[in-house]
Write a protein that holds these residues in place. Structure first.
Motif, short mmCIF file in Angstrom:
data_model
loop_
_atom_site.label_atom_id
_atom_site.label_comp_id
_atom_site.label_asym_id
_atom_site.label_seq_id
_atom_site.Cartn_x
_atom_site.Cartn_y
_atom_site.Cartn_z
N ARG A 190 -19.73 3.47 0.01
CA ARG A 190 -19.23 3.86 0.85
C ARG A 190 -19.95 5.37 2.12
N ALA A 238 -8.83 1.76 8.79
CA ALA A 238 -8.31 0.86 7.21
C ALA A 238 -9.10 2.66 5.92
N ASN A 241 -1.78 0.03 12.86
CA ASN A 241 -2.51 -1.21 13.06
C ASN A 241 -4.09 -1.63 13.14
N ALA A 242 -4.52 -1.71 12.63
CA ALA A 242 -5.86 -2.20 12.29
C ALA A 242 -6.44 -3.75 13.95
N ASP A 244 -4.74 3.89 9.79
CA ASP A 244 -4.19 3.25 8.26
C ASP A 244 -2.78 3.36 8.97
N PHE A 245 -2.22 1.63 8.27
CA PHE A 245 -1.06 1.32 8.56
C PHE A 245 -0.20 2.62 7.54
N TYR A 296 0.81 -0.90 0.63
CA TYR A 296 -0.01 -0.03 -0.13
C TYR A 296 0.77 1.13 0.00
N THR A 324 -14.56 -0.12 5.14
CA THR A 324 -14.77 -0.10 3.79
C THR A 324 -13.41 -0.35 2.71
N CYS A 325 -13.85 -1.32 2.02
CA CYS A 325 -12.38 -2.00 1.10
C CYS A 325 -11.62 -2.27 1.97
N TYR A 356 -4.08 4.72 -5.68
CA TYR A 356 -5.25 3.72 -5.29
C TYR A 356 -7.01 4.62 -5.64
#
Ligand SMILES: C[S@@+](CC[C@H](N)C(=O)[O-])C[C@H]1O[C@@H](n2cnc3c(N)ncnc32)[C@H](O)[C@@H]1O
Length: 218
Positions: free
Chosen positions: A30, A48, A94-95, A69-70, A8, A111-112, A15
């Motif tokens: 969303r 995320a 980290n989630a 998000d990481f 990522y 989402t996603c 993205y």
């Protein structure tokens, strides 16, 4: 194999092209999920968060939002997208191990995201931990399609695996292990959207049959 985070970091500048390729469908869902969550004036966590699209929708609802998000590079784009939004904070974490106390948030969205994390079970479990009792969680992720669409699935699946490092997941069966009650379920052909509520303790016998057909809306 490359780590999800490394992937990522590299994908970040590209993205948002996926939203263009989906002709606005992802953005539509969303918004629909956020609408179902009754988020007005509340404290929300967008897991995320990526480039911060869902966090932005949430932040328009007059509450406070944390986007987590990481990936540093995904967050950089999220910061640009959400510049000037004082009720939105973006954090790198980290989630699977969230740096928040139990029962902190009224609402959690992802989402996603559940289809990209390495440890789906751990991520969902931590999301439920930080959600308040009676709080709602909204998710959208890839699933195995049904009917004739199954024949197209290998192509779509391969594309998302290779390009966005996302795969089909079965969040629904993992949700059954947690105290989550289904409010709404949308079948999006190759994906699924769920809105669930954290209840005290799920009565597995009473609700197991509900779970299969519960609130399925196309
Ligand atoms: C497909 S993008 C989704 C972004 C955004 N939520 C959306 O609606 O477009 C997946 C995101 O999940 C993040 N991610 C994957 N695993 C993660 C983890 N364990 N902890 C935090 N973020 C993670 C990635 O960095 C990436 O930004």
């Amino acid at each position: 194999m490359l780590k999800t985070r490394t992937i990522y970091e590299f994908l970040a500048p590209f993205y948002d092209l996926d939203d263009v390729m989906c002709l606005g469908a992802k953005q539509h869902w969303r918004k629909k999920i956020v609408k179902e969550l009754d988020v007005e004036g509340k404290l929300a966590l967008d897991l995320a968060t990526g480039t911060g699209r869902t966090a932005k929708i949430l932040s328009k609802k007059n509450g406070r939002v944390i986007g987590a998000d990481f990936s540093r590079n995904m967050l950089k784009i999220a910061r640009i997208r959400n510049r000037g939004r004082d009720n939105l904070a973006l954090i790198q974490c980290n989630a699977e191990h969230l740096p928040f106390r139990d029962e902190t948030f009224d609402v959690v969205t992802c989402t996603c995201g559940m289809d990209t994390v390495d440890d789906l079970e751990g991520t969902l479990s931590d999301a439920v931990r930080v959600l308040k009792l009676g709080g709602k969680i909204g998710m959208m992720y890839f699933t195995e399609p049904e009917g004739w669409l199954r024949y197209l699935d290998p192509i779509i699946k391969k594309f998302y695996e290779v390009v966005w490092h996302a795969g089909n997941v079965d969040v629904l069966s993992i949700s059954k292990k947690h105290s989550l009650e289904m409010i709404r379920r949308y079948d999006l052909l190759f994906a699924e959207a769920l809105v669930m509520e954290k209840c005290r303790e799920r009565d597995s016998n009473a609700r197991s049959s509900d779970y299969e057909s519960d609130a399925l809306t196309n």
